[in-house]
Design an enzyme around this catalytic site. Sequence first.
Site, PDB file in Angstrom:
ATOM      1  N   HIS A  34      19.951 -64.771  49.620  1.00 56.15           N
ATOM      2  CA  HIS A  34      19.819 -63.312  49.777  1.00 56.15           C
ATOM      3  C   HIS A  34      21.180 -62.611  49.675  1.00 56.15           C
ATOM      4  O   HIS A  34      21.426 -61.618  50.355  1.00 56.15           O
ATOM      5  CB  HIS A  34      19.166 -62.951  51.117  1.00 56.15           C
ATOM      6  CG  HIS A  34      17.752 -63.426  51.260  1.00 56.15           C
ATOM      7  ND1 HIS A  34      16.656 -62.632  50.985  1.00 56.15           N
ATOM      8  CD2 HIS A  34      17.239 -64.615  51.641  1.00 56.15           C
ATOM      9  CE1 HIS A  34      15.542 -63.315  51.206  1.00 56.15           C
ATOM     10  NE2 HIS A  34      15.868 -64.522  51.603  1.00 56.15           N
TER      11      HIS A  34
ATOM     12  N   ASN B 119       9.847 -60.975  53.796  1.00 59.30           N
ATOM     13  CA  ASN B 119       9.940 -61.005  52.334  1.00 59.30           C
ATOM     14  C   ASN B 119       8.863 -60.100  51.732  1.00 59.30           C
ATOM     15  O   ASN B 119       7.979 -59.621  52.441  1.00 59.30           O
ATOM     16  CB  ASN B 119       9.717 -62.429  51.821  1.00 59.30           C
ATOM     17  CG  ASN B 119      10.970 -63.297  51.898  1.00 59.30           C
ATOM     18  OD1 ASN B 119      12.076 -62.793  52.080  1.00 59.30           O
ATOM     19  ND2 ASN B 119      10.784 -64.591  51.753  1.00 59.30           N
TER      20      ASN B 119
ATOM     21  N   ARG C  15      14.084 -71.340  61.491  1.00 58.28           N
ATOM     22  CA  ARG C  15      14.832 -70.106  61.220  1.00 58.28           C
ATOM     23  C   ARG C  15      15.482 -69.576  62.488  1.00 58.28           C
ATOM     24  O   ARG C  15      16.536 -68.953  62.428  1.00 58.28           O
ATOM     25  CB  ARG C  15      13.899 -69.042  60.624  1.00 58.28           C
ATOM     26  CG  ARG C  15      13.385 -69.383  59.238  1.00 58.28           C
ATOM     27  CD  ARG C  15      12.470 -68.282  58.719  1.00 58.28           C
ATOM     28  NE  ARG C  15      13.198 -67.083  58.367  1.00 58.28           N
ATOM     29  CZ  ARG C  15      12.674 -65.849  58.364  1.00 58.28           C
ATOM     30  NH1 ARG C  15      11.420 -65.664  58.731  1.00 58.28           N
ATOM     31  NH2 ARG C  15      13.393 -64.807  58.019  1.00 58.28           N
TER      32      ARG C  15
ATOM     33  N   ARG D 216      29.611 -66.748  58.180  1.00 56.61           N
ATOM     34  CA  ARG D 216      29.703 -65.626  57.246  1.00 56.61           C
ATOM     35  C   ARG D 216      30.582 -64.507  57.809  1.00 56.61           C
ATOM     36  O   ARG D 216      31.425 -63.948  57.116  1.00 56.61           O
ATOM     37  CB  ARG D 216      28.287 -65.102  56.985  1.00 56.61           C
ATOM     38  CG  ARG D 216      28.158 -64.177  55.836  1.00 56.61           C
ATOM     39  CD  ARG D 216      26.701 -63.891  55.571  1.00 56.61           C
ATOM     40  NE  ARG D 216      26.094 -63.025  56.557  1.00 56.61           N
ATOM     41  CZ  ARG D 216      26.209 -61.700  56.577  1.00 56.61           C
ATOM     42  NH1 ARG D 216      26.929 -61.103  55.643  1.00 56.61           N
ATOM     43  NH2 ARG D 216      25.612 -60.979  57.491  1.00 56.61           N
TER      44      ARG D 216
HETATM   45 FE1  HDE Z   1      15.909 -66.802  55.368  1.00 57.93          FE
HETATM   46  N1  HDE Z   1      17.918 -67.040  55.584  1.00 57.93           N
HETATM   47  N2  HDE Z   1      15.626 -68.765  55.735  1.00 57.93           N
HETATM   48  N3  HDE Z   1      13.896 -66.616  55.000  1.00 57.93           N
HETATM   49  N4  HDE Z   1      16.135 -64.881  54.941  1.00 57.93           N
HETATM   50  C1  HDE Z   1      18.835 -66.090  55.431  1.00 57.93           C
HETATM   51  O1  HDE Z   1      20.591 -65.674  56.928  1.00 57.93           O
HETATM   52  C2  HDE Z   1      16.546 -69.583  56.297  1.00 57.93           C
HETATM   53  C3  HDE Z   1      12.959 -67.608  55.096  1.00 57.93           C
HETATM   54  C4  HDE Z   1      15.161 -63.949  54.754  1.00 57.93           C
HETATM   55  O2  HDE Z   1      19.251 -59.085  54.361  1.00 57.93           O
HETATM   56  C5  HDE Z   1      20.207 -66.514  55.872  1.00 57.93           C
HETATM   57  O3  HDE Z   1      21.979 -63.962  57.355  1.00 57.93           O
HETATM   58  C6  HDE Z   1      15.959 -70.860  56.608  1.00 57.93           C
HETATM   59  C7  HDE Z   1      11.638 -67.062  55.115  1.00 57.93           C
HETATM   60  C8  HDE Z   1      15.753 -62.667  54.453  1.00 57.93           C
HETATM   61  O4  HDE Z   1      20.711 -60.168  55.588  1.00 57.93           O
HETATM   62  C9  HDE Z   1      19.969 -67.924  56.405  1.00 57.93           C
HETATM   63  C10 HDE Z   1      14.657 -70.760  56.193  1.00 57.93           C
HETATM   64  C11 HDE Z   1      11.793 -65.714  55.030  1.00 57.93           C
HETATM   65  C12 HDE Z   1      17.128 -62.877  54.491  1.00 57.93           C
HETATM   66  C13 HDE Z   1      18.492 -68.119  56.152  1.00 57.93           C
HETATM   67  C14 HDE Z   1      14.454 -69.445  55.667  1.00 57.93           C
HETATM   68  C15 HDE Z   1      13.215 -65.451  54.956  1.00 57.93           C
HETATM   69  C16 HDE Z   1      17.338 -64.258  54.818  1.00 57.93           C
HETATM   70  C17 HDE Z   1      21.275 -66.331  54.844  1.00 57.93           C
HETATM   71  C18 HDE Z   1      13.584 -71.834  56.253  1.00 57.93           C
HETATM   72  C19 HDE Z   1      10.712 -64.643  54.982  1.00 57.93           C
HETATM   73  C20 HDE Z   1      18.206 -61.863  54.208  1.00 57.93           C
HETATM   74  C21 HDE Z   1      22.115 -65.168  55.322  1.00 57.93           C
HETATM   75  C22 HDE Z   1      13.353 -72.292  57.570  1.00 57.93           C
HETATM   76  C23 HDE Z   1       9.958 -64.556  56.203  1.00 57.93           C
HETATM   77  C24 HDE Z   1      18.547 -61.050  55.430  1.00 57.93           C
HETATM   78  C25 HDE Z   1      21.591 -64.841  56.624  1.00 57.93           C
HETATM   79  C26 HDE Z   1      19.588 -60.010  55.107  1.00 57.93           C
HETATM   80  C27 HDE Z   1      18.598 -64.844  54.984  1.00 57.93           C
HETATM   81  C28 HDE Z   1      17.875 -69.256  56.503  1.00 57.93           C
HETATM   82  C29 HDE Z   1      13.223 -69.026  55.102  1.00 57.93           C
HETATM   83  C30 HDE Z   1      13.738 -64.126  54.827  1.00 57.93           C
HETATM   84  C31 HDE Z   1      20.841 -69.010  55.844  1.00 57.93           C
HETATM   85  C32 HDE Z   1      16.685 -72.034  57.220  1.00 57.93           C
HETATM   86  C33 HDE Z   1      10.326 -67.834  55.240  1.00 57.93           C
HETATM   87  C34 HDE Z   1      15.027 -61.377  54.153  1.00 57.93           C
HETATM   88  O5  HDE Z   1      20.226 -67.994  57.771  1.00 57.93           O
END
Ligand code: HDE
Length: 721
Positions: free
Chosen positions: A106, A179, A389, A400
Amino acid sequence: MARALLGHVGTIQFGLLLMATAAQSSHEQNQNLMANDQSKQGMGGEPHQVSGGDDPRLTTNQGLVVSDDQNTLTVGPRGPQALEDFVMREKITHFDHERIPERVVHARGYGAHGYFEPYESAADLTKAAFLQDPKQRTPVFVRFSTVAGRAGSFDTARDVRGFAVKFYTSEGNYDLVGNNIPVFFIQDAIKFPDLIHSVKPAPDRDFPQAQSAHDTFWDFVSLSPESTHMLMWIMSDRAIPRSFRMMDGFGVHTFRMINAKGEAKFVKFHWRPKLGALSLVWDEAVTINGADPDFHRRDLWNSIQAGDFPEWDFCVQEFTEEEAEGFDFDVLDPTKIVPEEIVPLRRLGRMVLDRTVDNFFAETEQVAFCPSHVVPGIDFSNDPLLQGRLFSYLDTQLSRLGSPNFHQIPINQPKCPMQNFQRDGHMQMDVPTGRVANEPNSLDEGSPREDPERGFTSYPAEESGQKLRVRPESFADHYSQARQFYKSMTDPEKRHIAGGFAFELGKCKELKVRKRMLGRLQLVHEELHDAVAKKLGMEGEAEKLEPAAPVLDPDPSPALSQYAGFEGGMQGKKIGLLTTTGVDSQLYNALVEGAKQEGAEVALIAPKAGPIETSRGKELAPDDFLAGAPSALFDCVLVAPSSEGAEALMADPDAVNWVRNAYAHLKVIGVTKEAAPLLDKAQVDPGAKGVLTLRGADDIGQYLKGVAAQHRVWEREEAMS
Ligand code: HDE
């Protein structure tokens, strides 16, 4: 000597001149800051003063007034530079460290401020304070993003879009990090690094960028049958939204809401855009990536600046644990939706985005979302992806943003009292007073205390069992909902899904991967498999795969289609008007006025960048010029030149392509009689659906009606395929 002296004098004069300029610009900066301060209600805390109040002089970070910001200290005008030049070293050192690591996923995103207000009290469902009172507005900050591409990649990549909302509630910050697609690729967080490594550029060659159309991604997902449902969504139009303003948002996981009596229900969160969930067609998206890589962020910025504020309904699907047990899928499995036909949406409130950021880095880049940021009345479920998460986001902010004090960055600060005994760390901005930094204590009666009544308490779910590394059997059906999704699509949507798979698998050069993926598609739906296999020239080559659980054949869920229930409308649409000097002023005015009334916008495109004149001699400044603004950038087009202008357009290949592509991209096309021969040159049938020849200003209403009727002229696509 004479030369050196001259140079020296020159430097002094130049220096004075520039001091005046610097003074001028930092004075303006002060004024901007003051103006901004007044509109600052949305930001957490006081913005850092980058100025000396009424003193306009440029200083170092230590407040020392700088005499010359243009020339490094040298020994003699042409001599070596002095290491002691702390002014230059401070400036360059700061510059060297301007970048921080981009988000690991993202990375490319765009944010805006706004507010949330409930339609009515949701006290029966949750005790969350921000959902109780329709008169209470809660400030929000939203960041939309793509997932795979780097911060400098392009906006209209085929990808999931992040839809992250930070509510600054009176009980602390609540982050709903969702999302624009309601399911995910994997069921367990431990697989996330592999999923992301597979979609990111290959580590040896560092390409392709912002793409899933390559071997490693398709190898991984074809080996992970749990990805199949998500693949249906991501190969669909959902992955190429027309605008951030026209996207659904989903919390994805099942969460809990708890009311004041301690009663809990499971919920799924949904954001519904007021403008409808609309998408681009694939070839448009490809063209836009080159013509305007900032298409989505520009659209959001422009609409908010124009006072045309994007808006969403905030909805939940609510159901009890007992009801969930009766569903033929597991609600803890993030690869499943709860069809709206089973549990309808309840509208809780609306979110409006009404303010762009003042500084992209300070706000959009430094905002830190964490699904673990919840408030009383909202809690988690045992969805294993969600649980993972809850660890990952706090952890990633540390690398970061570089410090556990990231909550002190203005955009991350809560807008309610915040006090505890956490101390020190990198970039501590607060100055905590007193000698007590522990709890309990009896030395400082005024120090913060726990509150068992108002404090957050976890929902006391009963948990027991053995420690295991297994996937629940109830997660084993990977195809039924994928099939339901496909069956629920309109014909154009089905075609686009098949096109998406064929495009992506075509870029995947490993035959065994393609065959494996065709095997998965066969389990989803024969028709889809056949369409993709035909496009790839691989009929009969699918690998025979056995599903882990029987594949059901659910009824279609019309709510899943973007276009089945689309009621039409012009709101938020952009009309590209290709015209020349001599444009019929009546027609022009009717178009601009008619569009405005419908909430649409007209972009004036002229052959050259300079101004043109209407038939009544009024000067008009074009928004863009023909070679710089392909018709892909607009929802519909109108070609209305003067007679002489029409002749020039006929001889201009850019104009011919403009019309030809508008046709291929399924847009409603209007031409005045002067421009009608251009249709012929572009090989567009004037009698084709969605092509209109206008006799004059009176026909503008009919043209707009044609545009409003449907998002794109789907019938044309059918005829072309
Ligand atoms: Fe994320 N995801 N994600 N994700 N995600 C990040 O956090 C992660 C997942 C989502 O505008 C990171 O700050 C894991 C689902 C958004 O700043 C990180 C798993 C959904 C954003 C991370 C998921 C999301 C992130 C990277 C699987 C929808 C951007 C930078 C367990 C419900 C937020 C940060 C923004 C960002 C990890 C799966 C949505 C690395 C480990 C499912 C919208 O922490």
